[in-house]
Design a protein around this motif. Structure first.
Motif, PDB file in Angstrom:
ATOM      1  N   THR A 362       2.305   7.159 -16.780  1.00 49.61           N
ATOM      2  CA  THR A 362       0.999   6.610 -16.626  1.00 49.61           C
ATOM      3  C   THR A 362       0.419   7.238 -15.151  1.00 49.61           C
ATOM      4  O   THR A 362       1.018   7.661 -14.332  1.00 49.61           O
ATOM      5  CB  THR A 362       0.697   5.185 -16.283  1.00 49.61           C
ATOM      6  N   ASP A 363      -0.868   7.032 -15.026  1.00 42.41           N
ATOM      7  CA  ASP A 363      -1.500   7.574 -13.801  1.00 42.41           C
ATOM      8  C   ASP A 363      -2.609   6.689 -13.282  1.00 42.41           C
ATOM      9  O   ASP A 363      -3.015   6.124 -14.066  1.00 42.41           O
ATOM     10  CB  ASP A 363      -1.879   9.057 -13.787  1.00 42.41           C
ATOM     11  N   ASN A 364      -2.473   6.509 -11.767  1.00 37.70           N
ATOM     12  CA  ASN A 364      -3.412   5.570 -11.263  1.00 37.70           C
ATOM     13  C   ASN A 364      -4.125   6.423 -10.027  1.00 37.70           C
ATOM     14  O   ASN A 364      -3.423   7.071  -9.311  1.00 37.70           O
ATOM     15  CB  ASN A 364      -2.963   4.502 -10.704  1.00 37.70           C
ATOM     16  N   PRO A 365      -5.379   5.974  -9.975  1.00 37.93           N
ATOM     17  CA  PRO A 365      -6.051   6.719  -8.703  1.00 37.93           C
ATOM     18  C   PRO A 365      -5.356   6.195  -7.487  1.00 37.93           C
ATOM     19  O   PRO A 365      -4.913   4.930  -7.387  1.00 37.93           O
ATOM     20  CB  PRO A 365      -7.644   6.310  -8.703  1.00 37.93           C
ATOM     21  N   GLU A 366      -5.355   6.879  -6.323  1.00 42.96           N
ATOM     22  CA  GLU A 366      -4.714   6.686  -5.252  1.00 42.96           C
ATOM     23  C   GLU A 366      -5.306   5.074  -4.459  1.00 42.96           C
ATOM     24  O   GLU A 366      -4.601   4.514  -3.924  1.00 42.96           O
ATOM     25  CB  GLU A 366      -4.787   7.505  -4.287  1.00 42.96           C
ATOM     26  N   HIS A 367      -6.697   4.975  -4.868  1.00 45.31           N
ATOM     27  CA  HIS A 367      -7.306   3.977  -4.298  1.00 45.31           C
ATOM     28  C   HIS A 367      -6.900   2.732  -4.859  1.00 45.31           C
ATOM     29  O   HIS A 367      -7.447   1.779  -4.426  1.00 45.31           O
ATOM     30  CB  HIS A 367      -8.868   4.261  -4.135  1.00 45.31           C
ATOM     31  N   ALA A 368      -6.496   2.945  -6.197  1.00 40.30           N
ATOM     32  CA  ALA A 368      -6.145   1.508  -6.805  1.00 40.30           C
ATOM     33  C   ALA A 368      -5.249   0.901  -6.639  1.00 40.30           C
ATOM     34  O   ALA A 368      -3.865   0.809  -7.558  1.00 40.30           O
ATOM     35  CB  ALA A 368      -6.292   2.237  -8.580  1.00 40.30           C
ATOM     36  N   LEU A 371      -3.479  -1.964  -8.992  1.00 43.22           N
ATOM     37  CA  LEU A 371      -2.726  -1.391 -10.163  1.00 43.22           C
ATOM     38  C   LEU A 371      -1.460  -0.846  -9.805  1.00 43.22           C
ATOM     39  O   LEU A 371      -0.450  -0.790 -10.483  1.00 43.22           O
ATOM     40  CB  LEU A 371      -3.566  -0.464 -10.943  1.00 43.22           C
ATOM     41  N   LEU A 372      -1.405   0.008  -8.534  1.00 38.95           N
ATOM     42  CA  LEU A 372      -0.261   0.683  -8.172  1.00 38.95           C
ATOM     43  C   LEU A 372       0.876  -0.381  -8.144  1.00 38.95           C
ATOM     44  O   LEU A 372       2.159  -0.076  -8.281  1.00 38.95           O
ATOM     45  CB  LEU A 372      -0.719   1.677  -7.100  1.00 38.95           C
ATOM     46  N   ALA A 373       0.526  -1.430  -7.420  1.00 42.52           N
ATOM     47  CA  ALA A 373       1.471  -2.450  -6.952  1.00 42.52           C
ATOM     48  C   ALA A 373       2.015  -3.154  -8.067  1.00 42.52           C
ATOM     49  O   ALA A 373       3.034  -3.333  -8.284  1.00 42.52           O
ATOM     50  CB  ALA A 373       0.777  -3.635  -6.101  1.00 42.52           C
ATOM     51  N   VAL A 374       1.210  -3.327  -9.183  1.00 42.22           N
ATOM     52  CA  VAL A 374       1.508  -4.012 -10.447  1.00 42.22           C
ATOM     53  C   VAL A 374       2.709  -2.985 -11.138  1.00 42.22           C
ATOM     54  O   VAL A 374       3.999  -3.360 -11.896  1.00 42.22           O
ATOM     55  CB  VAL A 374       0.531  -4.282 -11.445  1.00 42.22           C
ATOM     56  N   HIS A 376       4.397  -0.554  -9.639  1.00 36.97           N
ATOM     57  CA  HIS A 376       5.492  -0.516  -9.120  1.00 36.97           C
ATOM     58  C   HIS A 376       6.646  -2.011  -9.221  1.00 36.97           C
ATOM     59  O   HIS A 376       7.899  -1.800  -9.248  1.00 36.97           O
ATOM     60  CB  HIS A 376       5.157  -0.525  -7.618  1.00 36.97           C
ATOM     61  N   HIS A 377       5.961  -2.858  -9.432  1.00 41.08           N
ATOM     62  CA  HIS A 377       6.473  -4.306  -9.587  1.00 41.08           C
ATOM     63  C   HIS A 377       7.298  -4.129 -11.086  1.00 41.08           C
ATOM     64  O   HIS A 377       8.530  -4.506 -11.080  1.00 41.08           O
ATOM     65  CB  HIS A 377       5.762  -5.401  -9.589  1.00 41.08           C
ATOM     66  N   LEU A 378       6.749  -3.383 -11.813  1.00 40.32           N
ATOM     67  CA  LEU A 378       7.304  -3.135 -13.283  1.00 40.32           C
ATOM     68  C   LEU A 378       8.537  -2.141 -13.387  1.00 40.32           C
ATOM     69  O   LEU A 378       9.175  -2.076 -14.278  1.00 40.32           O
ATOM     70  CB  LEU A 378       6.204  -2.885 -14.370  1.00 40.32           C
ATOM     71  N   GLY A 379       8.742  -1.382 -12.260  1.00 42.45           N
ATOM     72  CA  GLY A 379       9.788  -0.469 -12.245  1.00 42.45           C
ATOM     73  C   GLY A 379       9.058   1.149 -12.194  1.00 42.45           C
ATOM     74  O   GLY A 379       9.974   2.000 -12.200  1.00 42.45           O
ATOM     75  N   PHE A 380       8.051   1.199 -12.146  1.00 42.44           N
ATOM     76  CA  PHE A 380       7.305   2.622 -12.277  1.00 42.44           C
ATOM     77  C   PHE A 380       7.582   3.402 -10.969  1.00 42.44           C
ATOM     78  O   PHE A 380       7.395   2.577  -9.857  1.00 42.44           O
ATOM     79  CB  PHE A 380       5.845   2.563 -12.415  1.00 42.44           C
ATOM     80  N   ARG A 381       7.983   4.382 -11.010  1.00 47.12           N
ATOM     81  CA  ARG A 381       8.327   5.243  -9.883  1.00 47.12           C
ATOM     82  C   ARG A 381       7.118   6.480  -9.687  1.00 47.12           C
ATOM     83  O   ARG A 381       7.127   6.972 -10.661  1.00 47.12           O
ATOM     84  CB  ARG A 381       9.690   5.525  -9.565  1.00 47.12           C
ATOM     85  N   LEU A 382       6.983   6.759  -8.285  1.00 49.71           N
ATOM     86  CA  LEU A 382       6.027   7.977  -8.373  1.00 49.71           C
ATOM     87  C   LEU A 382       6.989   9.358  -8.891  1.00 49.71           C
ATOM     88  O   LEU A 382       7.914   9.423  -8.157  1.00 49.71           O
ATOM     89  CB  LEU A 382       5.802   8.043  -6.856  1.00 49.71           C
ATOM     90  N   HIS A 383       6.157  10.107  -9.445  1.00 50.93           N
ATOM     91  CA  HIS A 383       6.925  11.345  -9.933  1.00 50.93           C
ATOM     92  C   HIS A 383       6.361  12.608  -9.253  1.00 50.93           C
ATOM     93  O   HIS A 383       6.803  13.382  -8.606  1.00 50.93           O
ATOM     94  CB  HIS A 383       6.799  11.457 -11.405  1.00 50.93           C
TER      95      HIS A 383
END
Length: 400
Positions: A362-368, A371-374, A376-383
């Motif tokens: 998935t992708d999220n805008p840097e200012h969101a 959504l980024l926190a959600v 990361h909580h679920l286990g998504f990691r920055l690629h």
């Protein structure tokens, strides 16, 4: 993509010294020069060249600095531009026999020789710019190129495909989306610039006003866009989640959490031709949190076609699903945990009903930040991160 290249010509013999004439071939928008010696360089001569010329208003002083011959490059000389350091790496050959061709992917076999050649360019480009991000298969690339309204150009050199440009035309808007790939072995030769010129011509012909393109942060495409004067719109964080690291019980607990006044709704459909973010025959899964008849929050996932066993092993990869998050229209539904709720429900559905999947991107805008926190909580990691730019094709001056 690469820095913009102009091609002013200086007549042979215009610049001379005791060592003979030098031909200036091209100047990029950030000041590096392509130079070819027209006669052997006298490396024993200690006195540097003192001649100065002006190329598009930039004064350039040539110095007697030999550049060792390299494969694919003729011998060159070093340069000194006032206020700018130019190294031997900036001296490169002018592209030869590059042919830009409009192609029709619909007339090609999904795994045919031409499609495989296009795929090889995309794969090599991604390996250079996005290490670890595997490209789609040739048949998936063919499906993408033949879905919606898509224009495709190739760059050929000595009978080999070395570049690919793709322009997705919108259904009812004036902004298209573009991709440009140049094989790493053929970069810094002006090929990317010529592909962009073809994109601009195609966009103008179809009445577009702007084209957007996303490039990896800090890469050569970033420098190209900045030097060409494109407008940076936003930075996107591209995240990756391994489904094998998820515990279905943990997901079930989050899905079972009560949200008074809200209920979850899930749908599945096969994507029809023409959807801008999908290819035909992909499964589109949607999960919404609804308040009465109002959609408060929504997430979608595109599942690629095909089935197969779940890959095994810590480094195993397989089909990836692509998730798209949609913010609710009304701010009154924020801060209630709905984003985590619907995303956990979606991941549980993927885990249970699509065992062939191994990863979700998935992708999220840097200012969101929410959504980024959600995620990361679920286990998504920055690629990786990309910068999205806008090119105004109505006022662009393309270089051919």
């Amino acid at each position: 993509m690469e820095p913009q290249t102009h091609t002013p010509r200086v007549p042979e013999g215009h610049l001379k010294n005791a060592n003979g004439p030098v031909d200036i071939h091209a100047m990029t928008s950030y000041g590096d020069i392509v130079v070819r010696r027209l006669c052997p360089l006298n490396t024993s001569k200690e006195t540097p060249m003192s001649d100065a010329i002006s190329v598009e208003g930039l004064a350039i002083t040539l110095k007697d600095q030999p550049v060792p011959p390299q494969p694919g490059r003729p011998p060159g000389v070093g340069l000194h531009v006032p206020g700018m350091a130019i190294t031997a790496d900036h001296v490169r050959a002018e592209p030869v026999d590059v042919r830009i061709t409009r192609v029709e992917p619909a007339g090609e076999e999904p795994n045919g020789a031409r499609v495989r050649a296009w795929h090889a360019v995309v794969a090599a480009s991604m390996a250079q710019d996005l290490p670890g991000m595997a490209p789609s298969t040739p048949d998936r690339l063919h499906a993408y190129l033949t879905s919606a309204t898509t224009l495709v150009w190739t760059a050929g050199r000595a009978g080999e495909v070395v570049g690919l440009a793709v322009l997705r035309l919108p259904a009812a808007a004036v902004t298209g989306r573009a991709q440009v790939h140049v094989h790493p072995a053929h970069r810094r030769c002006g090929i990317g610039d010529r592909l962009v010129a073809a994109l601009i011509s195609g966009a103008r012909f179809h009445g577009l006003h702007t084209v957007t393109v996303a490039v990896p942060v800090g890469g050569t495409g970033d420098a190209f866009c900045l030097r060409r004067g494109l407008v940076r719109l936003r930075t996107l964080h591209h995240l990756l989640l391994s489904l094998r690291e998820m515990h279905p019980g943990w997901l079930a607990e989050m899905v079972a959490a009560e949200h008074p006044g809200y209920h979850l709704t899930g749908t599945t459909q096969i994507t029809p031709p023409g959807r801008d973010t999908a290819v035909p025959a992909e499964a589109l899964l949607t999960v919404t949190a609804e308040h009465g008849r109002q959609i408060a929050s929504c997430t979608e996932v595109l599942v690629p076609g095909g089935t197969g066993p779940r890959a095994t092993g810590p480094r195993a990869t397989g089909p990836r699903a692509t998730q798209h998050d949609h913010r609710p229209a009304a701010d009154g539904h924020h801060g209630l945990g709905l984003d985590l709720w619907i995303k956990a429900a979606m991941l549980r559905t993927l885990y249970d009903q699509h065992p062939q999947l191994t990863q979700v991107v998935t992708d999220n805008p840097e200012h969101a930040t929410t959504l980024l926190a959600v995620n990361h909580h679920l286990g998504f990691r920055l690629h990786h991160r990309t910068n999205q730019y806008r090119l105004d094709v109505t006022g662009s001056s393309a270089t051919n």
